[in-house]
Design an enzyme around this catalytic site. Sequence first.
Site, PDB file in Angstrom:
ATOM      1  N   ASN A   1       0.796  -1.222   0.000  1.00  0.00           N
ATOM      2  CA  ASN A   1       0.000   0.000   0.000  1.00  0.00           C
ATOM      3  C   ASN A   1       0.829   1.273   0.000  1.00  0.00           C
ATOM      4  O   ASN A   1       0.292   2.360  -0.199  1.00  0.00           O
ATOM      5  CB  ASN A   1      -0.999  -0.019   1.152  1.00  0.00           C
ATOM      6  CG  ASN A   1      -2.071  -1.083   0.900  1.00  0.00           C
ATOM      7  OD1 ASN A   1      -2.174  -1.607  -0.219  1.00  0.00           O
ATOM      8  ND2 ASN A   1      -2.820  -1.424   1.923  1.00  0.00           N
TER       9      ASN A   1
ATOM     10  N   ARG B   1      -7.582  -0.823  -8.100  1.00  0.00           N
ATOM     11  CA  ARG B   1      -8.248   0.348  -7.518  1.00  0.00           C
ATOM     12  C   ARG B   1      -7.254   1.474  -7.306  1.00  0.00           C
ATOM     13  O   ARG B   1      -7.546   2.644  -7.543  1.00  0.00           O
ATOM     14  CB  ARG B   1      -8.873  -0.075  -6.195  1.00  0.00           C
ATOM     15  CG  ARG B   1      -9.547   1.036  -5.493  1.00  0.00           C
ATOM     16  CD  ARG B   1     -10.271   0.573  -4.259  1.00  0.00           C
ATOM     17  NE  ARG B   1     -10.678   1.723  -3.495  1.00  0.00           N
ATOM     18  CZ  ARG B   1     -11.660   2.531  -3.851  1.00  0.00           C
ATOM     19  NH1 ARG B   1     -12.334   2.274  -4.955  1.00  0.00           N
ATOM     20  NH2 ARG B   1     -11.965   3.586  -3.141  1.00  0.00           N
TER      21      ARG B   1
ATOM     22  N   ARG C   1     -16.995   1.918  -2.640  1.00  0.00           N
ATOM     23  CA  ARG C   1     -15.760   2.605  -2.222  1.00  0.00           C
ATOM     24  C   ARG C   1     -15.685   3.928  -2.998  1.00  0.00           C
ATOM     25  O   ARG C   1     -15.036   4.037  -4.002  1.00  0.00           O
ATOM     26  CB  ARG C   1     -14.544   1.704  -2.449  1.00  0.00           C
ATOM     27  CG  ARG C   1     -14.607   0.498  -1.515  1.00  0.00           C
ATOM     28  CD  ARG C   1     -13.432  -0.418  -1.670  1.00  0.00           C
ATOM     29  NE  ARG C   1     -12.197   0.162  -1.161  1.00  0.00           N
ATOM     30  CZ  ARG C   1     -11.029  -0.478  -1.255  1.00  0.00           C
ATOM     31  NH1 ARG C   1     -10.972  -1.630  -1.883  1.00  0.00           N
ATOM     32  NH2 ARG C   1      -9.934   0.050  -0.767  1.00  0.00           N
ATOM     33  N   PRO C   2     -16.444   4.917  -2.503  1.00  0.00           N
ATOM     34  CA  PRO C   2     -16.513   6.195  -3.216  1.00  0.00           C
ATOM     35  C   PRO C   2     -15.144   6.884  -3.242  1.00  0.00           C
ATOM     36  O   PRO C   2     -14.248   6.543  -2.465  1.00  0.00           O
ATOM     37  CB  PRO C   2     -17.499   7.001  -2.382  1.00  0.00           C
ATOM     38  CG  PRO C   2     -17.502   6.378  -1.048  1.00  0.00           C
ATOM     39  CD  PRO C   2     -17.180   4.946  -1.238  1.00  0.00           C
ATOM     40  N   ILE C   3     -15.014   7.826  -4.138  1.00  0.00           N
ATOM     41  CA  ILE C   3     -13.771   8.619  -4.134  1.00  0.00           C
ATOM     42  C   ILE C   3     -14.113  10.110  -4.071  1.00  0.00           C
ATOM     43  O   ILE C   3     -13.371  10.960  -4.586  1.00  0.00           O
ATOM     44  CB  ILE C   3     -12.892   8.310  -5.371  1.00  0.00           C
ATOM     45  CG1 ILE C   3     -13.643   8.557  -6.676  1.00  0.00           C
ATOM     46  CG2 ILE C   3     -12.347   6.898  -5.340  1.00  0.00           C
ATOM     47  CD1 ILE C   3     -12.697   8.601  -7.868  1.00  0.00           C
ATOM     48  N   ASP C   4     -15.242  10.401  -3.423  1.00  0.00           N
ATOM     49  CA  ASP C   4     -15.683  11.808  -3.330  1.00  0.00           C
ATOM     50  C   ASP C   4     -14.656  12.700  -2.636  1.00  0.00           C
ATOM     51  O   ASP C   4     -14.488  13.867  -3.001  1.00  0.00           O
ATOM     52  CB  ASP C   4     -17.020  11.882  -2.598  1.00  0.00           C
ATOM     53  CG  ASP C   4     -16.958  11.240  -1.217  1.00  0.00           C
ATOM     54  OD1 ASP C   4     -16.494  10.085  -1.133  1.00  0.00           O
ATOM     55  OD2 ASP C   4     -17.322  11.886  -0.231  1.00  0.00           O
ATOM     56  N   GLN C   5     -13.903  12.157  -1.680  1.00  0.00           N
ATOM     57  CA  GLN C   5     -12.915  12.992  -0.977  1.00  0.00           C
ATOM     58  C   GLN C   5     -11.697  13.274  -1.854  1.00  0.00           C
ATOM     59  O   GLN C   5     -11.090  14.332  -1.762  1.00  0.00           O
ATOM     60  CB  GLN C   5     -12.487  12.292   0.331  1.00  0.00           C
ATOM     61  CG  GLN C   5     -13.627  12.069   1.293  1.00  0.00           C
ATOM     62  CD  GLN C   5     -14.306  13.365   1.730  1.00  0.00           C
ATOM     63  OE1 GLN C   5     -13.659  14.256   2.268  1.00  0.00           O
ATOM     64  NE2 GLN C   5     -15.602  13.494   1.446  1.00  0.00           N
TER      65      GLN C   5
HETATM   66  C1  EPZ Z   1      -6.518   1.835   1.595  1.00  0.00           C
HETATM   67  O1  EPZ Z   1      -7.688   1.807   0.793  1.00  0.00           O
HETATM   68  C2  EPZ Z   1      -5.896   0.465   1.439  1.00  0.00           C
HETATM   69  N1  EPZ Z   1      -5.577   0.241   0.027  1.00  0.00           N
HETATM   70  C3  EPZ Z   1      -6.850  -0.619   1.928  1.00  0.00           C
HETATM   71  O2  EPZ Z   1      -6.159  -1.854   1.862  1.00  0.00           O
HETATM   72  C4  EPZ Z   1      -7.197  -0.339   3.388  1.00  0.00           C
HETATM   73  O3  EPZ Z   1      -8.148  -1.290   3.817  1.00  0.00           O
HETATM   74  C5  EPZ Z   1      -7.783   1.074   3.510  1.00  0.00           C
HETATM   75  O4  EPZ Z   1      -6.840   2.043   2.979  1.00  0.00           O
HETATM   76  C6  EPZ Z   1      -8.050   1.449   4.962  1.00  0.00           C
HETATM   77  O5  EPZ Z   1      -6.875   1.353   5.708  1.00  0.00           O
HETATM   78  C7  EPZ Z   1      -4.489   0.834  -0.486  1.00  0.00           C
HETATM   79  O6  EPZ Z   1      -3.781   1.556   0.211  1.00  0.00           O
HETATM   80  C8  EPZ Z   1      -4.195   0.553  -1.928  1.00  0.00           C
HETATM   81  P1  EPZ Z   1      -9.799   4.693   2.495  1.00  0.00           P
HETATM   82  P2  EPZ Z   1      -8.467   3.195   0.493  1.00  0.00           P
HETATM   83  O7  EPZ Z   1      -9.919   5.733   1.444  1.00  0.00           O
HETATM   84  O8  EPZ Z   1      -7.487   4.310   0.414  1.00  0.00           O
HETATM   85  C9  EPZ Z   1     -14.388   5.831   2.702  1.00  0.00           C
HETATM   86  C10 EPZ Z   1      -5.746  -4.025   1.196  1.00  0.00           C
HETATM   87  O9  EPZ Z   1      -6.252  -5.068   1.608  1.00  0.00           O
HETATM   88  N2  EPZ Z   1     -14.068   6.803   1.641  1.00  0.00           N
HETATM   89  O10 EPZ Z   1      -8.916   4.935   3.683  1.00  0.00           O
HETATM   90  O11 EPZ Z   1      -9.372   2.955  -0.659  1.00  0.00           O
HETATM   91  C11 EPZ Z   1     -14.250   4.392   2.212  1.00  0.00           C
HETATM   92  O12 EPZ Z   1     -15.448   3.978   1.585  1.00  0.00           O
HETATM   93  C12 EPZ Z   1      -6.623  -2.834   0.935  1.00  0.00           C
HETATM   94  O13 EPZ Z   1      -4.512  -3.848   1.005  1.00  0.00           O
HETATM   95  C13 EPZ Z   1     -15.044   7.737   1.270  1.00  0.00           C
HETATM   96  O14 EPZ Z   1     -16.161   7.732   1.785  1.00  0.00           O
HETATM   97  O15 EPZ Z   1      -9.320   3.324   1.825  1.00  0.00           O
HETATM   98  C14 EPZ Z   1     -13.979   3.646   3.490  1.00  0.00           C
HETATM   99  O16 EPZ Z   1     -15.211   3.385   4.143  1.00  0.00           O
HETATM  100  C15 EPZ Z   1      -8.093  -3.174   1.093  1.00  0.00           C
HETATM  101  N3  EPZ Z   1     -14.743   8.641   0.304  1.00  0.00           N
HETATM  102  C16 EPZ Z   1     -13.178   4.649   4.325  1.00  0.00           C
HETATM  103  O17 EPZ Z   1     -13.402   5.931   3.739  1.00  0.00           O
HETATM  104  C17 EPZ Z   1     -13.507   8.688  -0.292  1.00  0.00           C
HETATM  105  O18 EPZ Z   1     -13.287   9.566  -1.164  1.00  0.00           O
HETATM  106  C18 EPZ Z   1     -11.671   4.390   4.322  1.00  0.00           C
HETATM  107  O19 EPZ Z   1     -11.279   4.273   2.978  1.00  0.00           O
HETATM  108  C19 EPZ Z   1     -12.539   7.741   0.099  1.00  0.00           C
HETATM  109  C20 EPZ Z   1     -12.836   6.811   1.068  1.00  0.00           C
END
Ligand code: EPZ
Length: 417
Positions: free
Chosen positions: A23, A93, A122-126
């Site tokens: 990651n 992703r 898994r939105p990317i709104d942020q």
């Molecule tokens: C990273 O995913 C990791 N992937 C994930 O690991 C890990 O589970 C996750 O962080 C949490 O630690 C990579 O680094 C490639 P987030 P990421 O944005 O960045 C919500 C693995 O097994 N969210 O921290 O996609 C989202 O839906 C993978 O190696 C929004 O609402 O996770 C989630 O509920 C799986 N809007 C929460 O935030 C956004 O724009 C955390 O997601 C972005 C996220």
Amino acid sequence: MPRLHVIGGSRLSGSVRISGAKNAAVAIIPAALLTEATVRIENLPNIYDIHVLVKILQSLGVKTVWETPSTLLIDPSTLSSWQPPYELVKKLRASYYFLGSLVGRYGQAVVPVPGGCDLGPRPIDQHIKGLAALGANVNMEHGLIKVSATKLTGANIYLDVVSVGATINIMLAATRASGRTVIENAAKEPEIVDVANFLNAMGAKIRGAGTDVIRITGVNELGPVSHTVIPDRIEAGTYMVAGAATGGDVLLHEVIPKHLDPLTAKLREMDIQVEVADDSIRVIGNPCPLAADIKTFPYPGFPTDMQALAMVLLTQADGSSMITENVFENRFKHVDELKRMGAQIKLEGRTAFITGRTRLSGAPVKATDLRAGAAFIVAGLIAEGETVISDINHIYRGYENICEKMAALGAQIKEIE
Ligand code: EPZ
């Protein structure tokens, strides 16, 4: 399709070397495009996701050379496109990091909307909120995210959700924006610190990575860099749980123990012996660990990526346990498969109630994501009989040589057609 065949009953023992952090690596490779100078990255894990990212770089006209199986040289000066091919990007992703790096370097980026997966939407709104705050025009059409900016200008961005991806993506674009950017409510994962160290080594000005306020002063020029990726704390946690669950004695080399603190604390709470040295951790399994309650949270909370693995361990604990998944909406897809192996687990919303001291029996199961896949390997190691795991590409995306590493510790595991 290849599958993994696991025979239960072995106690793992011996030592295992932990590879570079997936990651961190999946963000550092796209981040290399922010400079025109030569980039050298050491300790890359030999996993599927890394090879897809290298193919994407090549499709953008960037030259890459493997100096060793884990050291990649990148020459980003020949970058000639800002639209990575759909066929490659949809496999991964984390390709959304090309948004931040290409718009930072080029002012343009077109990347397919990343698919949801088995963790729920898994939105990317942020990510979009941050890039727009820096002055980029962002619109989505025909499944593509199109980002363009004549000029990126520093901004104050307060994330609504603690997001690893959004924190990194905004950091990438802000590196070459003019002026100062402040990201508040930023994620604090060690991988974010590693990406910031990589960018600072090429001349970026990033302060506060690893805290919830990150300050970036944009720069025009970025130079060459040689960087070693940090060890993978989730791969390390996987082998710690495998050693604990099989009642074995496993020594992990080349780890950063601090990054494992939430897991180490929980294992000790379960009366499992964990010995910590400078860059190694030893786990000695307890045939009947104590039950424990777990709540997943962003770092430094208990990592969501260890949730499925911890669940397998808790099926053997002496008593009932609870796991609350606070990060993803739907990260219990592995529960049904574990129940088919004899686990007694009840789900209520975001909480799983696990009955301990259950005998698991081998069964055919399907990996729903890479961490669930790893959890099924551990379940197969402690189950009575044989387990066959399908959809193992998920596992190979994120675990380097997991069969070889587990077999070297005494696991009876092999790939079958
Ligand atoms: C990273 O995913 C990791 N992937 C994930 O690991 C890990 O589970 C996750 O962080 C949490 O630690 C990579 O680094 C490639 P987030 P990421 O944005 O960045 C919500 C693995 O097994 N969210 O921290 O996609 C989202 O839906 C993978 O190696 C929004 O609402 O996770 C989630 O509920 C799986 N809007 C929460 O935030 C956004 O724009 C955390 O997601 C972005 C996220």
